[in-house]
Design an enzyme around this catalytic site. Structure first.
Site, PDB file in Angstrom:
ATOM      1  N   CYS A  66       0.789  -1.023   0.002  1.00 41.52           N
ATOM      2  CA  CYS A  66       0.024   0.035   0.157  1.00 41.52           C
ATOM      3  C   CYS A  66       0.848   1.224   0.016  1.00 41.52           C
ATOM      4  O   CYS A  66       1.859   1.226   0.549  1.00 41.52           O
ATOM      5  CB  CYS A  66      -0.927  -0.035   1.208  1.00 41.52           C
ATOM      6  SG  CYS A  66      -2.178   1.325   1.276  1.00 41.52           S
ATOM      7  N   CYS A  70       0.496   4.442   6.952  1.00 36.03           N
ATOM      8  CA  CYS A  70      -0.089   4.239   8.396  1.00 36.03           C
ATOM      9  C   CYS A  70       0.844   3.653   9.173  1.00 36.03           C
ATOM     10  O   CYS A  70       1.184   2.449   8.996  1.00 36.03           O
ATOM     11  CB  CYS A  70      -1.460   3.647   8.299  1.00 36.03           C
ATOM     12  SG  CYS A  70      -2.371   4.480   6.913  1.00 36.03           S
ATOM     13  N   CYS A  73       0.424  -0.200  10.297  1.00 40.16           N
ATOM     14  CA  CYS A  73      -0.024  -1.135   9.429  1.00 40.16           C
ATOM     15  C   CYS A  73       1.161  -1.992   8.804  1.00 40.16           C
ATOM     16  O   CYS A  73       1.905  -1.471   8.322  1.00 40.16           O
ATOM     17  CB  CYS A  73      -1.007  -0.531   8.157  1.00 40.16           C
ATOM     18  SG  CYS A  73      -1.579  -1.572   7.137  1.00 40.16           S
ATOM     19  N   CYS A 110     -17.258  -8.190   4.712  1.00 43.69           N
ATOM     20  CA  CYS A 110     -16.137  -7.014   4.580  1.00 43.69           C
ATOM     21  C   CYS A 110     -15.075  -7.435   3.790  1.00 43.69           C
ATOM     22  O   CYS A 110     -14.279  -8.231   4.159  1.00 43.69           O
ATOM     23  CB  CYS A 110     -15.793  -6.482   6.039  1.00 43.69           C
ATOM     24  SG  CYS A 110     -17.333  -6.392   7.088  1.00 43.69           S
ATOM     25  N   CYS A 141     -19.681  -4.592   2.605  1.00 44.52           N
ATOM     26  CA  CYS A 141     -18.878  -3.658   3.102  1.00 44.52           C
ATOM     27  C   CYS A 141     -17.408  -3.733   2.328  1.00 44.52           C
ATOM     28  O   CYS A 141     -17.114  -4.773   2.254  1.00 44.52           O
ATOM     29  CB  CYS A 141     -18.790  -3.713   4.398  1.00 44.52           C
ATOM     30  SG  CYS A 141     -17.702  -2.632   5.285  1.00 44.52           S
ATOM     31  N   CYS A 201     -19.165   2.912   7.995  1.00 46.87           N
ATOM     32  CA  CYS A 201     -18.349   2.391   8.913  1.00 46.87           C
ATOM     33  C   CYS A 201     -17.087   2.833   9.263  1.00 46.87           C
ATOM     34  O   CYS A 201     -16.186   2.904   8.374  1.00 46.87           O
ATOM     35  CB  CYS A 201     -18.171   0.832   8.520  1.00 46.87           C
ATOM     36  SG  CYS A 201     -17.191  -0.020   9.800  1.00 46.87           S
ATOM     37  N   ARG A 274     -18.483  -1.548  17.347  1.00 51.00           N
ATOM     38  CA  ARG A 274     -17.940  -2.850  17.128  1.00 51.00           C
ATOM     39  C   ARG A 274     -16.313  -2.957  17.771  1.00 51.00           C
ATOM     40  O   ARG A 274     -15.844  -2.301  17.802  1.00 51.00           O
ATOM     41  CB  ARG A 274     -17.671  -3.122  15.564  1.00 51.00           C
ATOM     42  CG  ARG A 274     -16.755  -4.503  15.196  1.00 51.00           C
ATOM     43  CD  ARG A 274     -16.959  -4.949  13.867  1.00 51.00           C
ATOM     44  NE  ARG A 274     -18.003  -4.472  13.282  1.00 51.00           N
ATOM     45  CZ  ARG A 274     -18.180  -3.659  12.142  1.00 51.00           C
ATOM     46  NH1 ARG A 274     -17.016  -3.275  11.587  1.00 51.00           N
ATOM     47  NH2 ARG A 274     -19.225  -3.367  11.530  1.00 51.00           N
TER      48      ARG A 274
HETATM   49  S1  SF4 Z   1      -3.928   0.844   7.018  1.00 51.44           S
HETATM   50 FE1  SF4 Z   1      -2.630  -0.179   5.673  1.00 51.44          FE
HETATM   51  S2  SF4 Z   1      -3.732  -0.938   3.862  1.00 51.44           S
HETATM   52 FE2  SF4 Z   1      -4.900   0.762   4.890  1.00 51.44          FE
HETATM   53  S3  SF4 Z   1      -4.423   2.820   3.837  1.00 51.44           S
HETATM   54 FE3  SF4 Z   1      -2.913   2.499   5.575  1.00 51.44          FE
HETATM   55  S4  SF4 Z   1      -1.088   1.304   5.134  1.00 51.44           S
HETATM   56 FE4  SF4 Z   1      -2.730   1.219   3.460  1.00 51.44          FE
END
Ligand code: SF4
Length: 336
Positions: A66, A70, A73, A110, A141, A201, A274
């Site tokens: 990705c 984040c 993540c 989901c 979802c 959500c 949730r």
């Molecule tokens: S949480 Fe992970 S998968 Fe989702 S946008 Fe952020 S880096 Fe990408």
């Protein structure tokens, strides 16, 4: 500590407000615990059967690589987590997964893709997945990152019920968690989803190193949207080696976690709240307190995206001990 006027709550119908102040929300969060839980449980009963919990199952339809960063993540291309990136799954395989989830008691399926935003060429297979899940009689979802107005409309036309797009934390703390997008970008997509007529959500994560104020402000932001998100997932961080936040993460006090659930229930009385990721690190007693405080939805299954989840047998045993049944939103028989 603040006290709460409890007797006036007993027979009230839920009051939906979108104008909570910082002070009001903070006073609720910091109230004496027994008063807070009583208030949340009372409000919960005004809209929901407290002995029913809604069950969702989550599948990662595109893993890793990705472009977002984040900090928590494992799927970000910015972090060295040794998670191999995969292509978007074949819709037929996804639909087989949905059938199994339905047989296991899930009423909502989901589907998550690790994208900053979907490309136009991604929309056709995602739409096939949504239509396939809907054809099974389940709610659908997806979480795909930022959307354009047109993409939101395409998803709505395909029959999508919910779009997941989390705020993660407060606006103030957000830049410490994510640098590749802004809080405003997040709110903008939420607006597009709501404008398209798709249910939202949206929730966050505890344990990122945030302060109590950040938890309160995140929930206040959600509650003060023009329309409350229909579903509010609250995650407890599972630190993953190789992610920056794993270095600085602080374990969440279970009582503070329950306070956050109670605040979500009180600020958004008719939304599903949730218990999302992190349940493997919660005791049965902590989860029970969360249900008492107004949590009424969980993910079932053995994994959640890339992290473990308690699995059906453990959840069924807890439900049985508590006399909780899976909520049958769809008129289908599900386990209880
Ligand atoms: S949480 Fe992970 S998968 Fe989702 S946008 Fe952020 S880096 Fe990408």
């Amino acid at each position: 500590m603040n006290t709460i006027d409890l007797p006036s709550l007993a027979n009230a119908t839920p009051t939906i407000r979108n104008d909570w102040t910082r002070e009001e929300a903070a006073a609720i969060y910091h109230a004496p615990f027994m008063d807070l839980i009583f208030r949340a449980a009372t409000i919960h009963r005004q809209s929901f059967d407290p002995n029913k919990v809604q069950c969702n199952q989550l599948l990662n339809v595109k893993t890793g690589g990705c472009a977002e960063d984040c900090g928590y993540c494992s799927q970000s291309a910015h972090h060295d987590t040794a998670l191999p990136a995969s292509k978007l799954m074949d819709p037929k395989e996804v639909i087989e997964g949905a059938k199994a989830a339905k047989a296991g008691g899930a009423t909502r399926y989901c589907m998550g893709a690790a994208w900053r935003s979907p490309k136009d060429r991604d929309m056709a297979p995602v739409i096939e997945m949504v239509k396939g899940v809907k054809a099974l009689g389940m709610e659908a979802c997806v979480t795909l990152g930022m959307l354009s107005d047109d993409q939101a409309k395409q998803l709505k036309d395909a029959g999508l019920d919910y779009y997941n797009h989390n705020l993660d934390t407060s606006e103030e703390f957000y830049p410490s968690v994510v640098k590749t997008r802004t809080y405003g970008d997040r709110l903008d997509t939420l607006q597009k989803v709501q404008d398209a007529g798709i249910k939202v959500c949206c929730g966050g994560i505890l344990g990122l190193g945030e302060k109590p104020t950040d938890r309160v402000e995140m929930l206040r932001t959600l509650a003060n949207l023009p329309k409350h998100p229909e579903s509010v997932p609250i995650n407890m961080l599972i630190p993953i080696e190789g992610t920056p936040i794993a270095e600085t993460a602080t374990p969440v006090d279970p009582i503070a976690f329950v306070r956050t659930i109670a605040l979500a229930r009180i600020l958004m009385p008719t939304s599903d709240v949730r218990l999302a990721a992190g349940r493997t690190a919660m005791s049965d007693e902590m989860q029970t307190l969360c249900f008492l405080a107004g949590a009424n939805s969980i993910f079932i299954g053995d994994t959640l995206l890339t992290t473990p989840n308690p699995g059906e047998n453990k959840d069924r045993a807890l439900f049985d001990r508590l006399g909780i049944e899976a909520r049958d939103d769809l008129g289908v028989h599900s386990h209880g």
